[in-house]
Design a protein around this motif. Structure first.
Motif, short mmCIF file in Angstrom:
data_model
loop_
_atom_site.label_atom_id
_atom_site.label_comp_id
_atom_site.label_asym_id
_atom_site.label_seq_id
_atom_site.Cartn_x
_atom_site.Cartn_y
_atom_site.Cartn_z
N ASN A 2 -42.22 -6.63 -32.52
CA ASN A 2 -42.65 -8.00 -32.21
C ASN A 2 -43.30 -8.06 -30.83
N ILE A 3 -42.67 -7.41 -29.85
CA ILE A 3 -43.24 -7.38 -28.50
C ILE A 3 -44.57 -6.64 -28.51
N ASP A 4 -44.62 -5.51 -29.19
CA ASP A 4 -45.88 -4.75 -29.28
C ASP A 4 -47.01 -5.62 -29.84
N LEU A 5 -46.71 -6.41 -30.87
CA LEU A 5 -47.74 -7.26 -31.47
C LEU A 5 -48.22 -8.33 -30.49
N VAL A 6 -47.29 -8.95 -29.77
CA VAL A 6 -47.66 -9.94 -28.76
C VAL A 6 -48.56 -9.30 -27.71
N LEU A 7 -48.14 -8.17 -27.18
CA LEU A 7 -48.93 -7.51 -26.13
C LEU A 7 -50.30 -7.09 -26.64
N ASP A 8 -50.37 -6.64 -27.88
CA ASP A 8 -51.64 -6.25 -28.47
C ASP A 8 -52.57 -7.46 -28.61
N LYS A 9 -52.02 -8.57 -29.09
CA LYS A 9 -52.85 -9.78 -29.26
C LYS A 9 -53.30 -10.37 -27.92
N LEU A 10 -52.55 -10.11 -26.86
CA LEU A 10 -52.88 -10.67 -25.54
C LEU A 10 -53.72 -9.73 -24.67
N LYS A 11 -54.00 -8.52 -25.14
CA LYS A 11 -54.61 -7.51 -24.26
C LYS A 11 -55.94 -7.95 -23.65
N ASP A 12 -56.72 -8.77 -24.33
CA ASP A 12 -58.00 -9.22 -23.78
C ASP A 12 -57.97 -10.68 -23.34
N LYS A 13 -56.79 -11.24 -23.21
CA LYS A 13 -56.65 -12.67 -22.86
C LYS A 13 -56.25 -12.81 -21.40
N SER A 14 -56.90 -13.73 -20.71
CA SER A 14 -56.53 -13.99 -19.31
C SER A 14 -55.45 -15.07 -19.21
N ASP A 15 -55.40 -15.97 -20.18
CA ASP A 15 -54.38 -17.01 -20.18
C ASP A 15 -53.07 -16.40 -20.70
N ARG A 16 -52.10 -16.26 -19.83
CA ARG A 16 -50.82 -15.65 -20.19
C ARG A 16 -49.69 -16.69 -20.18
N ASN A 17 -50.05 -17.97 -20.10
CA ASN A 17 -49.04 -19.03 -20.06
C ASN A 17 -48.25 -19.09 -21.36
N ALA A 18 -46.94 -19.28 -21.21
CA ALA A 18 -46.06 -19.30 -22.37
C ALA A 18 -44.81 -20.11 -22.02
N ARG A 19 -44.02 -20.37 -23.04
CA ARG A 19 -42.74 -21.04 -22.82
C ARG A 19 -41.76 -20.58 -23.88
N PHE A 20 -40.51 -20.55 -23.49
CA PHE A 20 -39.43 -20.39 -24.44
C PHE A 20 -38.90 -21.79 -24.73
N LYS A 21 -38.60 -22.03 -25.99
CA LYS A 21 -38.12 -23.35 -26.40
C LYS A 21 -36.90 -23.16 -27.31
N THR A 22 -35.92 -24.02 -27.12
CA THR A 22 -34.73 -24.05 -27.97
C THR A 22 -34.50 -25.48 -28.44
N VAL A 23 -34.19 -25.63 -29.71
CA VAL A 23 -33.73 -26.91 -30.25
C VAL A 23 -32.37 -26.65 -30.89
N ILE A 24 -31.40 -27.49 -30.55
CA ILE A 24 -30.05 -27.40 -31.11
C ILE A 24 -29.82 -28.60 -32.00
N SER A 25 -29.30 -28.33 -33.18
CA SER A 25 -28.85 -29.38 -34.10
C SER A 25 -27.33 -29.34 -34.08
N LEU A 26 -26.73 -30.47 -33.78
CA LEU A 26 -25.26 -30.59 -33.76
C LEU A 26 -24.82 -31.50 -34.88
N TYR A 27 -23.85 -31.04 -35.64
CA TYR A 27 -23.19 -31.89 -36.64
C TYR A 27 -21.77 -32.10 -36.15
N LEU A 28 -21.44 -33.33 -35.84
CA LEU A 28 -20.12 -33.64 -35.29
C LEU A 28 -19.58 -34.91 -35.93
N ASN A 29 -18.47 -34.75 -36.61
CA ASN A 29 -17.79 -35.90 -37.22
C ASN A 29 -18.72 -36.78 -38.05
N GLY A 30 -19.55 -36.13 -38.86
CA GLY A 30 -20.40 -36.86 -39.79
C GLY A 30 -21.73 -37.33 -39.24
#
Length: 190
Positions: free
Chosen positions: A96-124
């Protein structure tokens, strides 16, 4: 309070348990005897997270939470996104990392973000929490800590990758810690 975290990923479980502290006892899927491969077929992090909690509530009737996280890279139109764990067609993170690096090799824009969404089920009731950390992708892997794309992601305001940070240092700023922080703050009010 006991909550089932919809994961068998020991790295995630350890990270989140450290953030939650001893006020809550987290159980993994294997702890409750769930060895199923829970579907993640949604096209957003929120849908995938909700699929996990819906699955556990339907089959085990437990208070639980599930998350979906991923890396979004601007130059790749948000890829790998919800496909982060299987971007190369497999769950092999090196590929997966190799594919990302390969796709970005000619790109100058390296901006990225990690995102998490949590779904909580609590008491219905169902609740959602989100966390994001902005940063950039570097050209080569650096560091041995963490997991996933951590060796190629430098968070904004830092000069080292998540994989070069201690778990404690990463937990202060990570996308998951922000989402879990919101979750924990909510749970403490219950």
């Amino acid at each position: 309070m006991e909550l089932v975290f919809a994961t068998n990923n020991e790295h995630k479980l350890k990270e989140v348990q450290e953030m939650v502290g001893d006020k809550f006892t987290l159980k993994s899927l294997s702890d409750i005897g769930c060895h199923d491969d829970i579907p993640e077929t949604g096209d957003t992090f929120a849908i995938n997270a909700k699929q996990k909690t819906d699955y556990l509530v339907e089959r085990f009737q437990v208070n639980c939470f599930g998350d979906d996280s991923g890396l979004e890279i601007d130059a790749l139109n948000g890829e790998p996104g919800v496909y982060s764990a299987r971007y190369s067609g497999s769950r092999d993170m090196e590929k997966n990392i190799d594919l990302v690096l390969d796709k970005l090799k000619d790109k100058s824009d390296r901006n990225a973000r990690f995102k998490t969404v949590i779904s909580l089920y609590l008491n219905g009731e169902q609740y959602f929490f989100e966390g994001t950390v902005e940063g950039r992708i570097i050209d080569t892997r650096t560091g041995t800590e963490g997991f996933g794309y951590d060796p190629i992601f430098i968070p904004s305001g830092y000069d080292k990758t998540f994989a070069e940070m201690s778990l404690e240092e990463k937990n202060k700023i990570s996308h998951r810690s922000k989402a879990v922080g919101a979750l924990v703050a909510f749970l403490k009010e219950q």
